[in-house]
Design a protein around this motif. Structure first.
Motif, PDB file in Angstrom:
ATOM      1  N   LEU A  86       5.842-109.326  40.873  1.00  0.00           N
ATOM      2  CA  LEU A  86       6.396-108.015  41.220  1.00  0.00           C
ATOM      3  C   LEU A  86       5.390-107.261  42.085  1.00  0.00           C
ATOM      4  CD1 LEU A  86       7.850-107.075  37.705  1.00  0.00           C
ATOM      5  CD2 LEU A  86       9.150-107.783  39.715  1.00  0.00           C
ATOM      6  N   PRO A  87       5.354-107.549  43.370  1.00  0.00           N
ATOM      7  CA  PRO A  87       4.305-106.984  44.231  1.00  0.00           C
ATOM      8  C   PRO A  87       4.332-105.464  44.343  1.00  0.00           C
ATOM      9  CG  PRO A  87       5.989-108.117  45.539  1.00  0.00           C
ATOM     10  CD  PRO A  87       6.238-108.468  44.109  1.00  0.00           C
ATOM     11  N   GLU A  88       5.512-104.855  44.318  1.00  0.00           N
ATOM     12  CA  GLU A  88       5.567-103.398  44.437  1.00  0.00           C
ATOM     13  C   GLU A  88       4.943-102.725  43.222  1.00  0.00           C
ATOM     14  OE1 GLU A  88       9.411-101.878  45.288  1.00  0.00           O
ATOM     15  OE2 GLU A  88       9.506-102.771  47.290  1.00  0.00           O
ATOM     16  N   GLY A 138      -8.841 -98.721  48.473  1.00  0.00           N
ATOM     17  CA  GLY A 138      -7.482 -99.217  48.648  1.00  0.00           C
ATOM     18  C   GLY A 138      -7.443-100.424  49.565  1.00  0.00           C
ATOM     19  N   TRP A 139      -8.174-100.363  50.686  1.00  0.00           N
ATOM     20  CA  TRP A 139      -8.268-101.508  51.598  1.00  0.00           C
ATOM     21  C   TRP A 139      -8.920-102.700  50.896  1.00  0.00           C
ATOM     22  CZ3 TRP A 139     -13.033-103.583  53.125  1.00  0.00           C
ATOM     23  CH2 TRP A 139     -12.953-104.622  54.061  1.00  0.00           C
ATOM     24  N   PHE A 140      -9.965-102.438  50.112  1.00  0.00           N
ATOM     25  CA  PHE A 140     -10.697-103.520  49.447  1.00  0.00           C
ATOM     26  C   PHE A 140      -9.802-104.254  48.459  1.00  0.00           C
ATOM     27  CE2 PHE A 140     -13.284-105.088  45.896  1.00  0.00           C
ATOM     28  CZ  PHE A 140     -14.203-105.878  46.565  1.00  0.00           C
ATOM     29  N   TYR A 141      -9.070-103.509  47.596  1.00  0.00           N
ATOM     30  CA  TYR A 141      -8.295-104.142  46.528  1.00  0.00           C
ATOM     31  C   TYR A 141      -6.906-104.598  46.953  1.00  0.00           C
ATOM     32  CZ  TYR A 141     -11.762-103.013  42.984  1.00  0.00           C
ATOM     33  OH  TYR A 141     -12.906-102.968  42.238  1.00  0.00           O
ATOM     34  N   LEU A 142      -6.382-104.054  48.037  1.00  0.00           N
ATOM     35  CA  LEU A 142      -5.042-104.442  48.470  1.00  0.00           C
ATOM     36  C   LEU A 142      -5.062-105.445  49.619  1.00  0.00           C
ATOM     37  CD1 LEU A 142      -3.197-100.998  48.340  1.00  0.00           C
ATOM     38  CD2 LEU A 142      -3.111-102.848  46.666  1.00  0.00           C
ATOM     39  N   THR A 153      -1.488-110.124  50.292  1.00  0.00           N
ATOM     40  CA  THR A 153      -2.101-108.831  50.623  1.00  0.00           C
ATOM     41  C   THR A 153      -1.026-107.778  50.845  1.00  0.00           C
ATOM     42  OG1 THR A 153      -2.129-109.339  52.994  1.00  0.00           O
ATOM     43  CG2 THR A 153      -4.055-109.979  51.710  1.00  0.00           C
ATOM     44  N   THR A 154      -1.434-106.512  50.778  1.00  0.00           N
ATOM     45  CA  THR A 154      -0.533-105.389  51.006  1.00  0.00           C
ATOM     46  C   THR A 154      -1.139-104.476  52.057  1.00  0.00           C
ATOM     47  OG1 THR A 154       0.240-105.443  48.720  1.00  0.00           O
ATOM     48  CG2 THR A 154       0.640-103.420  49.963  1.00  0.00           C
ATOM     49  N   SER A 155      -0.370-104.178  53.073  1.00  0.00           N
ATOM     50  CA  SER A 155      -0.841-103.282  54.121  1.00  0.00           C
ATOM     51  C   SER A 155      -0.496-101.854  53.755  1.00  0.00           C
ATOM     52  CB  SER A 155      -0.204-103.642  55.466  1.00  0.00           C
ATOM     53  OG  SER A 155      -0.633-102.760  56.478  1.00  0.00           O
ATOM     54  N   ALA A 156      -1.499-100.983  53.700  1.00  0.00           N
ATOM     55  CA  ALA A 156      -1.261 -99.581  53.332  1.00  0.00           C
ATOM     56  C   ALA A 156      -2.344 -98.705  53.925  1.00  0.00           C
ATOM     57  CB  ALA A 156      -1.245 -99.423  51.809  1.00  0.00           C
ATOM     58  N   GLU A 157      -1.925 -97.584  54.466  1.00  0.00           N
ATOM     59  CA  GLU A 157      -2.860 -96.586  54.977  1.00  0.00           C
ATOM     60  C   GLU A 157      -2.643 -95.292  54.211  1.00  0.00           C
ATOM     61  OE1 GLU A 157      -2.569 -96.112  59.159  1.00  0.00           O
ATOM     62  OE2 GLU A 157      -3.064 -98.208  59.616  1.00  0.00           O
ATOM     63  N   GLN A 293       6.319 -98.918  43.924  1.00  0.00           N
ATOM     64  CA  GLN A 293       4.973 -98.354  43.789  1.00  0.00           C
ATOM     65  C   GLN A 293       5.035 -96.966  43.162  1.00  0.00           C
ATOM     66  OE1 GLN A 293       6.243 -99.815  46.462  1.00  0.00           O
ATOM     67  NE2 GLN A 293       4.748-101.158  47.464  1.00  0.00           N
ATOM     68  N   ALA A 294       6.016 -96.160  43.582  1.00  0.00           N
ATOM     69  CA  ALA A 294       6.167 -94.819  43.015  1.00  0.00           C
ATOM     70  C   ALA A 294       6.573 -94.889  41.548  1.00  0.00           C
ATOM     71  CB  ALA A 294       7.199 -94.027  43.822  1.00  0.00           C
ATOM     72  N   LEU A 295       7.461 -95.825  41.199  1.00  0.00           N
ATOM     73  CA  LEU A 295       7.867 -95.977  39.804  1.00  0.00           C
ATOM     74  C   LEU A 295       6.681 -96.351  38.928  1.00  0.00           C
ATOM     75  CD1 LEU A 295      10.025 -96.054  37.615  1.00  0.00           C
ATOM     76  CD2 LEU A 295      10.476 -98.446  38.238  1.00  0.00           C
ATOM     77  N   ALA A 296       5.799 -97.217  39.422  1.00  0.00           N
ATOM     78  CA  ALA A 296       4.612 -97.592  38.647  1.00  0.00           C
ATOM     79  C   ALA A 296       3.761 -96.364  38.362  1.00  0.00           C
ATOM     80  CB  ALA A 296       3.798 -98.645  39.401  1.00  0.00           C
ATOM     81  N   GLY A 297       3.620 -95.472  39.357  1.00  0.00           N
ATOM     82  CA  GLY A 297       2.875 -94.235  39.132  1.00  0.00           C
ATOM     83  C   GLY A 297       3.546 -93.338  38.123  1.00  0.00           C
ATOM     84  N   VAL A 298       4.876 -93.299  38.150  1.00  0.00           N
ATOM     85  CA  VAL A 298       5.628 -92.451  37.222  1.00  0.00           C
ATOM     86  C   VAL A 298       5.492 -92.946  35.784  1.00  0.00           C
ATOM     87  CG1 VAL A 298       7.972 -91.785  36.549  1.00  0.00           C
ATOM     88  CG2 VAL A 298       7.283 -91.655  38.941  1.00  0.00           C
ATOM     89  N   VAL A 299       5.477 -94.264  35.609  1.00  0.00           N
ATOM     90  CA  VAL A 299       5.354 -94.828  34.259  1.00  0.00           C
ATOM     91  C   VAL A 299       3.973 -94.511  33.677  1.00  0.00           C
ATOM     92  CG1 VAL A 299       5.319 -96.978  32.927  1.00  0.00           C
ATOM     93  CG2 VAL A 299       7.019 -96.645  34.724  1.00  0.00           C
TER      94      VAL A 299
END
Length: 341
Positions: A86-88, A138-142, A153-157, A293-299
């Motif tokens: 479940l990558p998200e 964030g860059w290091f762990y994603l 990997t996950t691309s995020a800025e 990703q937002a749901l994970a933060g909400v939980v």
């Protein structure tokens, strides 16, 4: 929590109404609740004694190591172990692990009779590191670390502005208000009047703010949480392990290096707590409001609130068993003069 979930599930439009106006990416009513929650705790801090905290190298070094090396690394490992498919959700948990707590931790620390001055200093230090290091970690762990390990990997800025505004609003405003309140009131009425008469009247508002914030937070996300029970359970398990392991590590390390009960407790709670307000805002801003990703933060707060309340009792139990000579101090190590519990 239950009232909030029921409101979010069965009252049409409540989520939209709560989310209509925002401050630093957080619902305005929730933001107000957080400020009300933080202000009384920061008004209790004796700012003239924070210099002694900064000179405590054992506390400062162990806090930085737990908060910025051990805790994010543990969350990375747990996210991949429990959510490999479940990558998200996995990305959302890693973001949560990078967001160090600057709000509710003050309440947990106060309830557990931790060192208020140490909590204020550690929260401030974590806030500075949060602004400076969040994007790089964030860059290091994603991206970098998963690539080195042969993982996806996950691309995020991440928005530097979102992180900075979150820190300024949810720490800067109540910190300034608490500092000015103490300085002005002590000059007008003296320290004895301020701590013996004014603070007892102000203090309960921290818990009112906490209960108000929790209710609205779960009302805002109640429908989403109750509609995805299996996903919530998948996300909850690594979070539960994370809170218990990091808190236990903080208590053990603090005991081993001789910090005393009050500062050991502060070390453990500041390491175990997470800034879910920031994590949710970053996830929504980067991946969208309906993202996994937002749901994970909400939980996150769904698990954090009951677990850390339980850990308050665990800390008080540990004080009786492991720190028998320090049972009389409520907010600081013996000799600092903080009010009795």
């Amino acid at each position: 929590m239950v009232v909030g979930l029921l409101l979010g599930r069965f009252v049409p439009g409540i989520a939209g109404a709560l989310d209509a106006a925002k401050v630093a990416g957080v619902s305005l009513p929730i933001a107000l609740g957080l400020l009300v929650m933080m202000y009384p705790v920061l008004a209790k801090v004796r700012y003239g004694e924070t210099g002694a905290v900064l000179r405590d190298r054992r506390l400062m070094v162990t806090s930085l190591l737990l908060n910025w090396l051990a805790a994010p690394a543990l969350m990375f490992v747990l996210a991949w172990v429990f959510l490999p498919d479940l990558p998200e959700y996995r990305t959302g948990l890693i973001i949560v692990g990078l967001a160090r707590c600057i709000a509710m931790v003050m309440i947990w620390n106060d309830l557990a009779c931790g060192d208020r001055e140490a909590a204020a200093v550690l929260v401030f230090v974590n806030s500075v590191f949060q602004v400076l290091a969040f994007g790089a970690l964030g860059w290091f762990y994603l991206q970098w670390l998963p690539e080195q390990l042969g993982l996806a990997t996950t691309s995020a800025e991440f928005s530097f502005w979102v992180i900075t505004v979150s820190v300024l609003v949810f720490l800067g405003i109540p910190l300034l208000a608490g500092f000015l309140t103490r300085v002005i009131c002590e000059r007008v009425g003296g320290r004895d009047w301020y701590e013996d008469r004014f603070l007892p009247r102000l203090g309960p508002w921290a818990l009112y703010g906490l209960l108000f914030t929790i209710t609205l937070l779960f009302a805002l996300q109640g429908d989403e949480i109750t509609s995805n029970p299996w996903d919530v359970a998948r996300i909850a398990l690594p979070l539960l392990v994370y809170f218990l392991v990091v808190f236990a590590a903080g208590m053990v390390v603090g005991r081993l290096v001789g910090l005393g009960y009050a500062r050991t407790t502060t070390l453990a709670f500041t390491a175990a707590g997470n800034n879910f307000e920031l994590a949710i805002a970053v996830a929504i801003g980067t991946f969208g409001v309906t993202s996994g990703q937002a749901l994970a933060g909400v939980v996150g707060p769904l698990i954090e609130v009951p677990v850390l309340v339980a850990l308050v009792y665990a800390a008080l139990w540990a004080r009786r068993r492991c720190f028998p000579d320090q049972r009389t101090s409520a907010g600081s190590p013996p000799g600092t003069g903080t009010a009795q519990s």
